[in-house]
Design an enzyme around this catalytic site. Structure first.
Site, PDB file in Angstrom:
ATOM      1  N   SER A 115       0.826  -1.204   0.000  1.00 43.30           N
ATOM      2  CA  SER A 115       0.000   0.000   0.000  1.00 43.30           C
ATOM      3  C   SER A 115       0.864   1.260   0.000  1.00 43.30           C
ATOM      4  CB  SER A 115      -0.956  -0.052   1.196  1.00 43.30           C
ATOM      5  OG  SER A 115      -1.995   0.887   1.057  1.00 43.30           O
ATOM      6  N   ASP A 228      -5.946  -3.498  -2.399  1.00 45.65           N
ATOM      7  CA  ASP A 228      -4.944  -3.193  -1.381  1.00 45.65           C
ATOM      8  C   ASP A 228      -4.384  -4.459  -0.724  1.00 45.65           C
ATOM      9  OD1 ASP A 228      -3.639  -2.304   1.055  1.00 45.65           O
ATOM     10  OD2 ASP A 228      -4.668  -0.403   0.775  1.00 45.65           O
TER      11      ASP A 228
END
Length: 361
Positions: A115, A228
């Site tokens: 991320s 993610d």
């Protein structure tokens, strides 16, 4: 075994002998691609991927002693790997850690993340110095990168602003063509597994790794959906340590972050209250989705901490995952955490350049 080749030449002609040898070795071999000293980004790695995995392709600048020392550390398994966890705006603390390492003369030879941690890691892989990283991040993230809301059919935001920022930051860089070995992690919603991105366009891998489900649209590749990586592996230390290149330093920025509310019976509150007082006393949908999507990743993080040799936890206090205006505070917190333990970190790492690196000069 080490093979060396001109980055511009590609796997043709005299280099075919190296390809054949590598195939017959039946053990790991490294390929050192020598780039022009003036190159901003390395080239040539893509053509070698069928024979050498990206983590075995090492780019150097012609005549650059620091690059050649990095080759020596990688080959002798004395390289320093840096792992950066996801954590939204809190991940800016990673830049402070990197700055402290640079001042202390601690090299970073491999870098990985998830991320927002992957975005910082990508800057390291591209060869950006800490001051340049801070400048770029300040320019890109002073505004919320996802503040582009739309009718929530696929996600709350369009995702175009984030894509534009990443493309501006990475350009046409390919993961196999970065100065330092890099990978990042996303979650494949189609297969239910973690995906480790080790090749292809850098910006696209980062876009997938930071696509918070419900907040940012997923990245679609060959019919599969990637989101993610924090929802499945926010701290992929085991992947980095499995490369067997040397000690791994992990930086975690989410362990002390809590999602809390000051009110009860939210379902009984009026819309007017929710839009007013509720913005302070109850978490909004973005924060709820963010936290919901990272809980399982936190469990994986706890399991992966055993795979790092040194763990750094900056004290970020009240800095929220969406506190993009607190960039300076986050960077300073990361710097303090690393600087305070720099001698202990040095003792746990091999930072001396192997003597046989002089052979390359």
């Amino acid at each position: 075994m080490i093979f060396a080749a001109d980055a511009q030449a590609g796997p043709v002609g005299a280099n075919e002998w190296a390809i054949d040898c590598a195939a017959e070795l039946h053990r790991a071999a490294d390929l050192v691609l020598i780039n022009d000293a003036q190159n901003v980004l390395p080239t040539g790695g893509t053509g070698w991927l069928p024979r050498f995995p990206s983590e075995r392709i090492i780019h150097v600048r012609s005549g650059d002693e620091r690059d050649l020392a990095r080759v020596a550390r990688l080959v002798l398994r004395q390289a320093v790997g840096l792992l950066l966890s996801g954590g939204g705006a809190r991940a800016f603390a990673h830049i402070g850690v990197i700055k402290a390492f640079a001042e202390a003369g601690i090299p970073i030879d491999l870098v990985a993340g998830t991320s927002m941690g992957a975005m910082v890691a990508a800057s390291v892989a591209l060869g950006h110095q800490p001051d340049v990283m801070i400048e770029k991040v300040l320019r890109a993230f002073r505004r919320n990168p996802i503040a582009e809301y739309t009718i929530p059919v696929i996600a709350l935001t369009r995702g175009r602003r984030m894509r534009r920022l990443l493309m501006e930051h990475c350009g046409d860089a390919l993961i196999e063509n970065t100065w330092k070995t890099f990978f990042c992690v996303s979650a494949n919603l189609s297969s239910g597994e973690a995906t480790v991105h080790k090749e292809g366009y850098l910006w696209r891998a980062l876009r997938a790794s930071a696509a918070i489900p419900g907040v940012v649209p997923p990245v679609v590749v060959d019919g599969q959906l990637f989101v993610d990586g924090g929802i499945i592996n926010n701290f992929p230390a085991s992947v980095l340590s499995s490369m067997l290149r040397g000690p791994v330093v992990g930086v975690g920025v989410t362990s002390d972050w809590k999602l809390e509310a000051q009110t009860v019976d939210i379902e009984d509150k009026s819309l007017l209250w929710l839009l007013g007082k509720g913005r302070k006393e109850a978490p909004n949908i973005v924060r709820i989705l963010t936290r919901s999507g990272t809980i399982s990743g936190d469990l994986q993080t706890a399991a992966n901490r055993a795979a790092v040799d040194i763990l750094i936890h900056p004290e970020l206090g009240s800095i929220d995952m969406w506190s993009f205006r607190a960039l300076d505070k986050a960077v300073e917190a990361g710097y303090r955490a690393a600087a305070a333990g720099i001698e202990r970190i040095k003792q746990g790492l091999v930072v001396e350049t192997p003597k046989w690196a002089n052979f390359w000069r």
